[in-house]
Write an enzyme that holds these catalytic residues in place. Structure first.
Site, PDB file in Angstrom:
ATOM      1  N   ASP A   1       1.702  -3.580  -9.860  1.00  0.00           N
ATOM      2  CA  ASP A   1       1.442  -4.880 -10.489  1.00  0.00           C
ATOM      3  C   ASP A   1       1.712  -4.828 -11.991  1.00  0.00           C
ATOM      4  O   ASP A   1       2.269  -5.762 -12.577  1.00  0.00           O
ATOM      5  CB  ASP A   1      -0.014  -5.310 -10.245  1.00  0.00           C
ATOM      6  CG  ASP A   1      -0.328  -5.436  -8.764  1.00  0.00           C
ATOM      7  OD1 ASP A   1       0.598  -5.284  -7.950  1.00  0.00           O
ATOM      8  OD2 ASP A   1      -1.500  -5.676  -8.431  1.00  0.00           O
TER       9      ASP A   1
ATOM     10  N   LEU B   1      -2.220 -11.979  -5.972  1.00  0.00           N
ATOM     11  CA  LEU B   1      -1.045 -12.317  -6.778  1.00  0.00           C
ATOM     12  C   LEU B   1      -0.994 -11.541  -8.095  1.00  0.00           C
ATOM     13  O   LEU B   1      -0.314 -11.940  -9.036  1.00  0.00           O
ATOM     14  CB  LEU B   1      -1.016 -13.831  -7.048  1.00  0.00           C
ATOM     15  CG  LEU B   1      -1.006 -14.695  -5.785  1.00  0.00           C
ATOM     16  CD1 LEU B   1      -1.003 -16.179  -6.135  1.00  0.00           C
ATOM     17  CD2 LEU B   1       0.202 -14.364  -4.899  1.00  0.00           C
TER      18      LEU B   1
ATOM     19  N   SER C   1     -12.814 -17.098 -22.203  1.00  0.00           N
ATOM     20  CA  SER C   1     -11.781 -17.463 -21.234  1.00  0.00           C
ATOM     21  C   SER C   1     -11.913 -18.938 -20.875  1.00  0.00           C
ATOM     22  O   SER C   1     -13.023 -19.479 -20.849  1.00  0.00           O
ATOM     23  CB  SER C   1     -11.959 -16.613 -19.973  1.00  0.00           C
ATOM     24  OG  SER C   1     -11.443 -17.286 -18.852  1.00  0.00           O
TER      25      SER C   1
ATOM     26  N   HIS D   1       0.826  -1.212   0.000  1.00  0.00           N
ATOM     27  CA  HIS D   1       0.000   0.000   0.000  1.00  0.00           C
ATOM     28  C   HIS D   1       0.860   1.262   0.000  1.00  0.00           C
ATOM     29  O   HIS D   1       0.457   2.304   0.506  1.00  0.00           O
ATOM     30  CB  HIS D   1      -0.989  -0.014   1.181  1.00  0.00           C
ATOM     31  CG  HIS D   1      -1.967  -1.138   1.065  1.00  0.00           C
ATOM     32  ND1 HIS D   1      -3.025  -1.104   0.197  1.00  0.00           N
ATOM     33  CD2 HIS D   1      -2.007  -2.354   1.662  1.00  0.00           C
ATOM     34  CE1 HIS D   1      -3.702  -2.249   0.284  1.00  0.00           C
ATOM     35  NE2 HIS D   1      -3.098  -3.037   1.162  1.00  0.00           N
ATOM     36  N   THR D   2       2.036   1.138  -0.557  1.00  0.00           N
ATOM     37  CA  THR D   2       2.894   2.308  -0.723  1.00  0.00           C
ATOM     38  C   THR D   2       2.811   2.844  -2.153  1.00  0.00           C
ATOM     39  O   THR D   2       3.053   4.028  -2.374  1.00  0.00           O
ATOM     40  CB  THR D   2       4.368   1.953  -0.423  1.00  0.00           C
ATOM     41  OG1 THR D   2       4.663   0.718  -1.064  1.00  0.00           O
ATOM     42  CG2 THR D   2       4.615   1.831   1.062  1.00  0.00           C
ATOM     43  N   ASP D   3       2.473   1.977  -3.123  1.00  0.00           N
ATOM     44  CA  ASP D   3       2.590   2.424  -4.533  1.00  0.00           C
ATOM     45  C   ASP D   3       1.701   3.630  -4.831  1.00  0.00           C
ATOM     46  O   ASP D   3       2.163   4.624  -5.387  1.00  0.00           O
ATOM     47  CB  ASP D   3       2.402   1.273  -5.541  1.00  0.00           C
ATOM     48  CG  ASP D   3       1.067   0.562  -5.512  1.00  0.00           C
ATOM     49  OD1 ASP D   3       0.253   0.848  -4.605  1.00  0.00           O
ATOM     50  OD2 ASP D   3       0.827  -0.278  -6.409  1.00  0.00           O
TER      51      ASP D   3
ATOM     52  N   SER E   1      -3.319 -10.963 -10.423  1.00  0.00           N
ATOM     53  CA  SER E   1      -3.905 -11.631 -11.595  1.00  0.00           C
ATOM     54  C   SER E   1      -4.514 -10.620 -12.562  1.00  0.00           C
ATOM     55  O   SER E   1      -4.479 -10.822 -13.776  1.00  0.00           O
ATOM     56  CB  SER E   1      -4.965 -12.651 -11.167  1.00  0.00           C
ATOM     57  OG  SER E   1      -6.012 -12.000 -10.470  1.00  0.00           O
TER      58      SER E   1
HETATM   59  C1  GLA Z   1      -3.204  -4.185  -4.965  1.00  0.00           C
HETATM   60  C2  GLA Z   1      -2.982  -3.065  -5.971  1.00  0.00           C
HETATM   61  C3  GLA Z   1      -1.516  -2.639  -5.983  1.00  0.00           C
HETATM   62  C4  GLA Z   1      -1.048  -2.298  -4.577  1.00  0.00           C
HETATM   63  C5  GLA Z   1      -1.361  -3.440  -3.623  1.00  0.00           C
HETATM   64  C6  GLA Z   1      -1.046  -3.109  -2.180  1.00  0.00           C
HETATM   65  O1  GLA Z   1      -2.526  -5.323  -5.377  1.00  0.00           O
HETATM   66  O2  GLA Z   1      -3.338  -3.525  -7.261  1.00  0.00           O
HETATM   67  O3  GLA Z   1      -1.356  -1.549  -6.837  1.00  0.00           O
HETATM   68  O4  GLA Z   1      -1.641  -1.110  -4.154  1.00  0.00           O
HETATM   69  O5  GLA Z   1      -2.749  -3.783  -3.676  1.00  0.00           O
HETATM   70  O6  GLA Z   1       0.314  -2.905  -2.003  1.00  0.00           O
END
Ligand code: GLA
Length: 387
Positions: free
Chosen positions: A169, A122, A66, A33-35, A124
């Site tokens: 991600d 993960l 899918s 939760h830093t991004d 996805s």
């Molecule tokens: C989810 C979001 C990411 C990031 C994480 C927490 O995966 O898609 O961008 O914020 O939560 O670090």
């Protein structure tokens, strides 16, 4: 599993696909939760991938299928806000159109196969959007760089699906190198590849979250509220993660709960992640492991994004002698990442003890077994053969 996107394409549409691409899921070693707060993250790409095979369609028509349900869907990507996973491909199409990199006429047929569980923390959804962006841009003969692919995928999810995720991600799915973690400063998008050391386990608890349901978006609103209040103290503050770690007393005075706890997590996690990246680069795994435990505790207590299943696995890993463990990804369910200790008593001993302890504790509490796999750091998005 990887070949099946092309096979599904043929079975569904009766012709061969023109292009295909795949992108990996990820685990984040530290920096949760830093991004979206302009801080650093340290993700690794997983061997599990999502593959997308594509071919031309009538102008303006997007057809998707899918392996998850085998249903062929016609997605109205121009007007409506489609539901389900088709929404992600729709978002990618819109962003590619805006970037001038969409297939001719804005039409495509898309078949998707994945060996990544959805909602397990993960990454996805980024694997899906990054693979789709690559495959569709190949169909359009547009040469997008990995960072541009990541940008298309990020905006697709944030602006079209409505999950206000950060950029982590999509960046790891696009830029990952095998055997490396990606140190990414999300405020500046500066990156550094760091060789991954140690032996890591991924424990999927099977508890699932649905980010679009709002938990992540609620935290974002809280972080924005915290920044707005802190700007009264420090008008130059652009990101929550930029608050100086030496100014915590001032932060505590300025913010009411729960904003105080959320901000303390982000500022602490930012410092831990930068330090952690240095420790990993130098191979100081024992100290790195301690940071992982601290990060989990901060997610649990301050950011309140853990779940009982995750806490139980982290505690069991610690009892079993792991160097570190923490929830990975958004939280509220999903997976735990475990850093194993050195095998001083002979190969496999530490791993066996940690696995045994996790299985025992989990079965006692929930009457079932979590899935435990060894992390094999993989590469990012790539073209796949359509044969
Ligand atoms: C989810 C979001 C990411 C990031 C994480 C927490 O995966 O898609 O961008 O914020 O939560 O670090």
């Amino acid at each position: 599993m990887r070949g099946t996107a092309s096979a599904l394409f043929r079975a569904t549409f009766g012709v061969a696909p023109r292009a295909a691409a795949s992108a990996p899921g990820r685990v984040n070693l530290i920096g949760e939760h830093t991004d979206y707060n302009g801080g650093p993250v340290l993700p690794v790409a997983l061997a599990a991938r999502t593959t997308v095979a594509v071919g031309p369609a009538e102008a303006g028509v997007l057809e998707v299928v899918s392996t998850r349900d085998g249903r062929l869907e016609r997605v109205d990507y121009k007007e409506g806000r489609p539901a389900g996973w088709g929404a992600y491909v729709a978002g990618v199409m819109r962003e590619l159109l805006a970037a001038g990199a969409a297939p001719p006429g804005g039409g495509a047929r898309v078949a998707l196969a994945s060996d990544l569980p959805a909602g397990a923390g993960l990454g996805s959804s980024a694997a899906l959007t990054v693979a789709s962006a690559k495959a569709l841009s190949l169909l359009a003969r547009a040469a997008l760089a990995p960072r541009q692919i990541a940008g298309v995928a990020f905006r697709a999810e944030r602006d079209h699906v409505g999950v206000r995720c950060g950029i982590m991600d999509q960046m790891i799915a696009a830029l990952a190198q095998p055997q490396h973690a990606l140190f990414l400063e999300c405020g500046s998008i500066a990156t550094r590849q760091i060789p991954l050391r140690g032996r890591w386990l991924l424990v999927d608890t099977g508890a699932r979250h649905h980010l679009a349901d709002g938990a992540l978006n609620r935290r974002r609103v809280e972080c924005e509220a915290a920044v707005a209040r802190l700007q009264l103290e420090l008008p130059e503050l652009a990101w929550l993660a930029s608050w100086p770690a030496s100014w915590l007393p001032r932060l505590k005075r300025a913010l009411p709960e729960p904003l105080r706890s959320r901000a303390l997590h982000v500022v602490g996690e930012t410092a831990r992640t930068r330090f952690g990246a240095q420790l990993l680069a130098r191979g100081h795994l024992t100290r790195f492991g301690t940071l992982l435990f601290e990060s989990h505790e901060s997610c649990r207590r301050l950011y309140e994004c853990s779940a009982p299943e995750l806490d139980l696995v982290v505690a069991a890993a610690r009892r079993g002698g792991a160097l570190g463990a923490r929830l990975t990804g958004a939280g509220w369910g999903g997976a735990v990442l475990v850093l194993l200790g050195k095998e001083e008593e002979g190969r496999g001993k530490n791993e066996a003890r940690v696995v045994r302890e996790i299985r025992r504790a989990f079965a006692a509490a929930y009457g079932r077994e979590p899935s435990i796999t060894v992390v094999k750091p993989a590469g990012g998005v790539r073209r796949e053969s359509v044969r």
